[in-house]
Design an enzyme around this catalytic site. Structure first.
Site, PDB file in Angstrom:
ATOM      1  N   ASP A 138      -9.818   1.441   3.140  1.00 45.26           N
ATOM      2  CA  ASP A 138     -11.168   0.963   2.858  1.00 45.26           C
ATOM      3  C   ASP A 138     -11.293   0.289   1.495  1.00 45.26           C
ATOM      4  OD1 ASP A 138     -11.035   3.192   1.223  1.00 45.26           O
ATOM      5  OD2 ASP A 138     -12.783   4.205   2.079  1.00 45.26           O
ATOM      6  N   ASP A 171      -6.239   4.865   2.909  1.00 42.15           N
ATOM      7  CA  ASP A 171      -7.034   4.995   4.141  1.00 42.15           C
ATOM      8  C   ASP A 171      -7.684   3.687   4.559  1.00 42.15           C
ATOM      9  OD1 ASP A 171      -8.974   4.966   2.104  1.00 42.15           O
ATOM     10  OD2 ASP A 171     -10.357   6.209   3.273  1.00 42.15           O
ATOM     11  N   SER A 181      -7.855   9.301   0.611  1.00 36.92           N
ATOM     12  CA  SER A 181      -7.997   7.914   0.168  1.00 36.92           C
ATOM     13  C   SER A 181      -6.857   7.483  -0.747  1.00 36.92           C
ATOM     14  CB  SER A 181      -9.362   7.744  -0.505  1.00 36.92           C
ATOM     15  OG  SER A 181      -9.630   6.399  -0.797  1.00 36.92           O
ATOM     16  N   ASP A 206      -5.659   0.475   0.307  1.00 34.54           N
ATOM     17  CA  ASP A 206      -5.303   1.797  -0.195  1.00 34.54           C
ATOM     18  C   ASP A 206      -4.905   2.672   0.988  1.00 34.54           C
ATOM     19  OD1 ASP A 206      -7.807   2.198   0.931  1.00 34.54           O
ATOM     20  OD2 ASP A 206      -8.467   3.608  -0.599  1.00 34.54           O
TER      21      ASP A 206
END
Length: 477
Positions: free
Chosen positions: A274, A272, A131, A270
């Site tokens: 989400d 990834d 992430s 960000d």
């Protein structure tokens, strides 16, 4: 493609012969968002990830066997970290040894994996990502067939098998691997489909910061194909630069680009894809609470709100008070999008999120999605012919000061008299006009110290005092 599963059902927990059944649901590897750590250190080592793939494969295969006519198959997506190649290969080997077919999407945002897992009627989806963390870290998180985070019971079933022996199904039963060549295009169309057909983004210039992450090749086309003039930044990943001074966790980069290009809006994801932060034409940054407020009022205006909004312990008090003035209740879950989603489902509510930028619109997707959330915000602005500043004017946020204090595993911060004393002193000084929250991170070895007050100076002073007490107690332990 695998055999269809009519309604993309959630997991049946299979009975597996992989050791004694523990008496608790304590998990040794899974945190609040999958398995995460520094690459090369436990649990993110090639051997352990191979074991994780095999253990997960056994669970998925057993679940599939309980549904006649289905074939165990999973989708693996990843962000742009260089370690993704290594971990992808290890997972693929473990899953294949357990007799599970593997579909590889390549770099794809986490919500894209959730969507395709459901769309392709697969047994599960796996995302290789840490992430918002730096490139040296990585992680493995799972989605169920329905596109939601795995239930604790399924994660626990997987953990039961990680430390056991690895065997192999018969050669004729080994899992195969396939490349999903149109994964990005399918996800782009899904995102566009969440925006009303009678609206477009023509006349808007939007800066899209992809954090050099998984959204680098999908986020800019979504906004462009809806009619916006797009300035893409943070869209040149090299395996080492994900989240490095860019993206939702570094919004000053977005702010500067919006001002430089004279854009109407800025959108930052960000690594990834989400988490969402946005900026207006003046370069002002809007966090998850403010953006969720805009979406919630739009749903309320259109009569589409079902119940209230789910936030977390970190949700701003000003956000809560603004919703209350509109008659919209806010319920706080534990920190973490999985807990937000659980409470949303329990209450039958459609909106939830975190101030960090995870925003879930359950009428559109099964998980937090930065692109979908950004489109929901822009829809509200376009239909009401307003701006982010005007849409959030009646929801002033209390200043928050968050300090991440490094701690070591097993440190008993709750039992420290010094920390408790500093916490009590902070609460007394705020005199009921703020909040203090201490919580260990579920993804990093830090204790998060958050203080919220009407005045920024008070929040900063109290947070620093508690952080100093934590460091002192750690050194003395």
């Amino acid at each position: 493609m695998p055999a269809a599963q009519a309604d993309a059902p959630e997991f049946i927990i299979p009975a597996l012969d992989i050791g004694d059944e523990p008496t608790t649901m304590t998990k040794n590897y899974f945190g609040t968002d999958g398995v995460r750590g520094r690459v090369g250190e436990s649990p993110i080592t090639p051997e352990l990830v191979l074991r994780l793939g095999y253990a997960a494969g056994r669970v998925f295969a057993a679940e599939s066997a309980a549904r006649p006519g289905t074939t165990p198959a999973v989708l693996i997506g990843k962000d742009t970290r260089i370690s993704g190649y290594l971990l992808e290969a290890a997972l693929e080997a473990g899953l294949s040894a357990a007799g599970v077919d593997v579909y590889l999407s390549g770099p794809l945002p986490t919500p894209g994996v959730a969507y395709l897992t459901r769309a392709l009627r697969l047994s599960a989806g796996i995302v290789i990502s840490a992430s918002h963390n730096p490139f040296e870290d990585n992680g493995i998180k799972f989605f169920s067939a329905g596109g939601s985070k795995l239930p604790d019971a399924v994660e626990h079933a997987i953990e039961q098998g990680i430390d056991g022996p690895i065997t192999c199904v018969k050669s004729a039963e080994l899992g195969k691997a396939f490349r999903v060549n149109d994964a990005a295009g399918r996800y782009i169309e899904f995102c566009k489909g969440t925006f009303p057909n009678d609206l477009d983004l023509k006349g808007l210039k939007i800066v899209v910061d992809c954090a050099h992450g998984a959204g680098y090749h999908v986020a800019p086309p979504v906004f462009h194909e809806l009619g916006a003039e797009v300035v893409a930044i943070g869209n040149e990943p090299d395996g080492l630069n994900i989240n490095a001074g860019v993206g939702a966790t570094h919004p000053k980069h977005l702010q500067a680009a919006v001002l430089e290009h004279g854009a109407d809006l800025g959108v930052a994801l960000d690594g990834d894809g989400d988490r969402l932060m946005m900026a207006d034409a003046a370069g002002r940054i809007y966090d998850g609470d403010q953006l969720l407020y805009v979406i919630a009022l739009d749903y309320w205006r259109r009569g589409a709100t079902a119940g209230g909004v789910v936030g977390t312990l970190m949700s701003n008090l000003g956000f809560e008070q603004a919703l209350d003035r509109r008659g919209i209740p806010l319920q706080r879950s534990a920190v973490g999008d999985r807990y937000v989603l659980e409470m949303m489902k329990d209450k039958g509510w459609m909106l939830g999120g975190e101030n960090s930028g995870h925003i879930i619109c359950l009428d559109k997707h099964t998980t937090g999605d930065a692109i979908v959330a950004a489109l929901a915000v822009i829809r509200a602005l376009r239909e009401q012919q307003t701006t982010l500043a005007a849409a959030t004017a009646d929801a002033p946020l209390f200043p928050q000061r968050l300090i991440n204090v490094p701690i070591r595993r097993g440190f008993d911060w709750r039992g420290s008299d010094g920390i408790r004393r500093a916490e009590r002193e902070a609460m007394a000084s705020l005199d009921g006009s703020g909040r203090v929250l201490l919580r260990p991170s579920g993804t990093e070895p830090v204790l998060r110290v958050m203080v919220e007050a009407r005045e920024a100076a008070a929040a900063d002073r109290c947070a620093r005092g508690i952080a100093a007490a934590v460091s002192e107690a750690l050194n003395a332990a």
